[in-house]
Design an enzyme around this catalytic site. Structure first.
Site, PDB file in Angstrom:
ATOM      1  N   SER A 270       0.851  -1.434   0.192  1.00  9.32           N
ATOM      2  CA  SER A 270      -0.036  -0.127  -0.034  1.00  9.32           C
ATOM      3  C   SER A 270       0.806   1.302  -0.157  1.00  9.32           C
ATOM      4  O   SER A 270       0.453   2.178   0.053  1.00  9.32           O
ATOM      5  CB  SER A 270      -0.914   0.138   1.220  1.00  9.32           C
ATOM      6  OG  SER A 270      -0.129   0.213   2.444  1.00  9.32           O
TER       7      SER A 270
ATOM      8  N   LYS B  38      -7.210   3.491   8.225  1.00  9.19           N
ATOM      9  CA  LYS B  38      -6.153   4.340   7.780  1.00  9.19           C
ATOM     10  C   LYS B  38      -6.609   5.855   7.994  1.00  9.19           C
ATOM     11  O   LYS B  38      -5.808   6.624   8.305  1.00  9.19           O
ATOM     12  CB  LYS B  38      -5.707   3.906   6.434  1.00  9.19           C
ATOM     13  CG  LYS B  38      -4.847   2.722   6.044  1.00  9.19           C
ATOM     14  CD  LYS B  38      -4.547   2.488   4.700  1.00  9.19           C
ATOM     15  CE  LYS B  38      -3.585   1.111   4.663  1.00  9.19           C
ATOM     16  NZ  LYS B  38      -3.489   0.932   3.123  1.00  9.19           N
TER      17      LYS B  38
END
Length: 901
Positions: free
Chosen positions: A819, A862
């Site tokens: 990511s 996140k």
């Protein structure tokens, strides 16, 4: 004295012999009563809300008059030749003004009971008394001007009242004792009391004080047998003293009657007629034969077929066992096995080892709920009640709540279809029975024609068979809740059982390593017993409970004991579990009505065939915002109460709760959070106890501040990354979702260059996937350097005379995951172009060699971590747009989300 006040009230005349007293419920039959329907229709139409509560609807209930009493309850002297019929026999549906008694009771409407049209009855509960002053209307229902009389305050200093109340309590207890004793006599009273009911009645009487004298008098007037006129006199007694006198008089007469009955039975017990004596002897002979005794009182020798060591006691136990088996409503197959076992048991000598084995087996059969079900009360409010129950018990978890509400809705629709089919089947059965009735009565053409009648029956049976095939079977789903520890999987299953109104049983599968624990042991083994599933059914006593299979991922694997996870396949397969066979019972048992909810922390250890049979629902770890809501709504109130404090003695602001969540716990669930909150509450408990002992309560502060946390919980255990205030080329803010705490955070990616020959150095304990992300990002930047204006020559290699160093801070913490490609690419472009990226911009996403930004996981964690760290703008892959929909509103409002491709 009572406080009278006037009002207009709709009246309902009661049926013959019915009198409603305050505090007592009553059923009023609705057959041929259009006046009651008119009253209720008018009251509902005038209600201020579209759906008023049932108990907010009040009506006046007035009994029919008696020719022996005047309207004020006083006795009348009958004139010679006067009629004794009068209003006492009047139909309440056609009552006239003169037929109504002068007093009544205001009643709350509780609802309507009964299933068929002719059995419907209005259920009401008596309130306060009123006097009828004037009838204003008679049709379509009675409406009258009444004077309300609240219960008068009893004068506790009045000696006469106190004496009457003492008499009432004494007589009440005496009556209960007499009824209990006389119910054991051959000709006991009509009113028999079970020991539990009698005990409750005794407690009710004992707890009443003088202030409740009127309430107790009304209650006992409803318990004892008294005439219609006596009840009318009690109803008209507005004075508590008068009422006590009248009820005491009735009870004295009732007790004398009961005592007289007892004496008569005792005196005549020897004068039993000849027929009764013969019947008694036959019964004694039958019992003797059954209990292993020969005629004449001699016993069979031991070991002789039919011999019995236990005598009458053993025979009684076998009768009791047979009765329990009959009440258990066994399946046809189980019934056959039970009958065979009972016949064997009666021929067996109790000294044989096989006797106890056979008897234990039959007792187990009697305890299994073969057909007993918890009735699901699925009405219009079911779904809203279930939704409220789940929302009250758990914050968030929308997927699982949605799935359970879907199950409830399907169950409700199936039940409606089955009800319609049953009604149709009943109509067909009634239609098929018409020719027989006509044949017996009128001998009509249909009944005389045997062929027509047979044909009608055949058509009816075909229709019934067709309708039976259309009945919808309830196959409960098998749900698997997967998530980290402490996220509420087990407690959620309890809430499901509560919402459905079903019995709940928990089976812990952690460490089960023997197949026989699931399926049971065969009866050939010593101390054989049924498995966990059948034992659970015996414990709950119904065939449709909610079973929680806790920690199904920790079931033992294949060994010389067998494979318990393979034994679960039959239990959890919707196509097989309607004929689940336990080794001990050895008769198919229907488990299809059981709602199985399994819980697991991980799917990795569950065998694929077992996993395939369950519907998996994932519970991700809670975010900081969700934990704050859970703490404020559930954990803090619970811990305050657990530690002996009042809710007003401890107060924690949101910033204090957030500090505990972020600095003292890092977990997916809320167990550690609850422990830390408990520590804070215990600290406040010590402070409060000290202040109380030292008489310094004025100095006690209930509010917990952030500064107090370090003294109470110690030094902060976890640090949070905070977005930087200054920016420089080559430094970019990335996003990370921790796989263990379930908490998101930001991560700085630092890139520096130096003179060299194209070497790339990576530090910060990066995993293989992150290293590959750096390589892909560097390749793409080198390939597009001219387009990005990083070089003036399209053929120039920007890495020719330089080396770069990529570092992620917190070097001791391992970092890996697909990511960070986007962040690495932008960090390299920032470094080579000399342009800084604002530190309040964070990004996540992987990059391909073609320059495409690909989607990643953990978006919820996140973005919440980014908001907490002070980030303002977030770059997300365009394919993660769907994940943004599930975000809490606080996150959507606090961040600017930009989707990139």
């Amino acid at each position: 004295m009572s406080n009278p006040r006037s009002r207009v009230l709709p009246l309902i005349p009661l049926a013959k012999g019915q009198v409603l007293l305050p505090g007592v419920p009553l059923r009023i039959p609705l057959a041929n009563r259009p006046d009651i329907a008119a009253v209720l229709a008018n009251l509902y139409s005038r209600s201020s809300t579209p759906r008023p509560e049932a108990n907010s609807i009040t009506v006046g209930c007035v009994p029919l008059n008696s020719p022996y009493l005047s309207s004020d309850g006083q006795r009348l002297i009958e004139e010679e030749g006067g009629s004794k019929d009068g209003a006492y026999g009047t139909d309440p549906g056609r009552a006239k003004k003169r037929d109504l008694f002068g007093f009544g009771v205001i009643a709350k409407v509780s609802g309507v009971q009964g299933r068929r049209q002719g059995e419907l009855a209005l259920v009401v509960e008596g309130g306060s008394r009123f006097r009828v002053e004037k009838i204003l209307e008679e049709r379509p229902y009675f409406e009258a001007q009444v004077t309300m009389h609240d219960e008068e305050v009893v004068d506790v200093t009045d000696a006469a009242t106190l004496a009457l109340f003492a008499d009432l309590k004494r007589l009440s207890r005496e009556l209960v004792a007499l009824v209990r004793l006389s119910s054991l006599l051959p000709r006991g009273p009509a009113m028999a009391l079970s020991p539990i009911l009698a005990r409750r009645l005794e407690l009710f009487i004992v707890r009443k004080e003088v202030a409740d004298a009127g309430v107790l008098a009304d209650f006992m007037a409803n318990v004892v047998e008294c005439t219609h006129e006596e009840k009318l006199r009690i109803l008209s007694a507005l004075s508590v003293k008068d009422r006590l006198e009248r009820v005491v008089e009735i009870m004295q007469r009732q007790i004398s009657t009961l005592q007289g009955n007892g004496r008569i039975v005792t005196a005549n017990s020897n004068e039993i007629d000849k027929d009764s004596l013969v019947a008694l002897r036959q019964e004694a002979l039958r019992r003797g034969m059954r209990n292993g005794q020969m005629p004449g009182g001699m016993s069979y020798p031991p070991g002789f077929p039919g011999g019995n060591q236990g005598g009458e006691e053993e025979g009684n136990e076998l009768e009791e066992l047979k009765k329990r088996l009959d009440e258990a409503k066994l399946s046809p197959e189980a019934k056959k096995v039970a009958d065979r076992g009972l016949r064997r048991l009666q021929k067996m000598n109790p000294a044989q080892a096989e006797y106890q084995v056979c008897r234990n087996y039959l007792e187990n059969l009697a305890e299994i709920p073969w057909s007993k079900l918890t009735e699901d009360h699925l009405d219009a409010a079911t779904l809203s009640k279930a939704r409220k129950q789940l929302d009250d018990d758990h914050y968030g978890l929308e997927k699982i709540k949605k799935r359970l509400l879907e199950y409830l809705a399907v169950l409700k629709l199936k039940q409606a279809v089955n009800s319609d089919i049953e009604a149709q089947m009943k109509r067909i059965s009634d239609r098929a029975s018409v020719p027989n009735e006509e044949k017996e009565g009128e001998k009509s053409e249909v009944s005389s024609d045997t062929g027509t009648e047979t044909e009608t029956r055949e058509v009816s049976s075909e229709e019934l068979q067709l309708l039976k095939t259309k009945r919808m079977v309830d196959k409960s789903p098998i749900l698997l809740l997967v998530g980290p520890p402490g996220t509420g999987k087990t407690s959620l299953a309890k809430s499901v059982a509560t919402a459905l109104g079903r019995k709940f049983h928990r089976i812990s599968l952690g460490g089960v390593r023997d197949e026989a624990e699931i399926r049971g042991h065969r009866r050939t083994y010593v101390a054989a017993m049924p498995g966990l599933i059948v034992n659970g059914l015996k414990k709950v006593g119904v065939a449709n409970p909610v079973f929680l299979l806790d920690e199904i991922d920790k079931v033992g694997t294949s060994s010389f004991h067998g494979d318990p996870s393979a034994a679960m396949l039959e239990v959890l397969d919707p196509e097989q579990n309607h004929t689940f066979t336990d080794h001990y019972v050895n008769i198919p048992i229907d488990l299809s009505k059981v709602l199985f909810i399994a819980t697991a922390n991980s799917l990795n250890t569950i065998p694929p065939p077992l996993l395939d049979r369950m519907e998996t629902i994932s519970l991700s770890g809670y975010t900081t915002l969700e934990k704050r809501h859970i703490a404020n709504r559930h954990l803090i109130p619970k811990q305050i109460t657990t530690n002996g404090l009042g809710q007003e003695l401890v107060h924690m602001d949101d910033d204090v709760v957030d500090k505990i969540i972020t600095s003292y716990t890092r977990e997916s669930g809320v167990r550690n959070l609850e422990r830390e909150i408990g520590s804070v509450c215990r600290s406040k408990a010590v402070q409060y106890a000290d202040a109380k002992d030292n008489s310094t309560l004025a100095e006690y502060r209930p509010t917990v501040s952030i500064d107090d946390l370090e003294d109470i919980l110690g030094i902060e255990r976890f640090d949070e990354e905070i977005a930087e205030t200054t920016s420089r080329p080559g430094v970019v803010t990335g996003l990370v979702a921790y796989s263990t705490g379930g908490q998101g955070s930001i991560l700085f990616i630092e890139v520096a260059d130096m003179p060299g020959s194209g070497r790339v150095q990576l530090t910060g304990k990066l995993g293989d996937v992150l290293k590959e992300s750096v390589e892909v990002a560097l390749t793409w930047v080198k390939a597009h350097a001219y387009e990005l204006a990083l070089t003036h020559d399209p053929n120039e290699d920007i890495m020719k005379n330089r080396s770069i160093h990529v570092h992620c801070p917190s070097g001791a913490i391992p970092k890996d995951g697909p990511s960070a490609g986007l962040a690495h690419t932008i960090a390299l472009i920032s470094l080579f172009s000399g342009k800084a990226v604002p530190p309040t911009i964070a990004m996540t996403g992987e990059i391909s060699l073609r320059g495409k930004v690909t989607p990643v996981g953990g978006i919820k964690e996140k973005l919440i971590g980014a908001l907490r760290a002070g980030v303002k703008t977030v770059l997300l892959p365009i394919n993660n747009r769907k994940d943004v929909k599930d975000l809490p509103e606080e996150v959507k409002d606090g961040l600017e989300i930009v989707h990139v491709s």
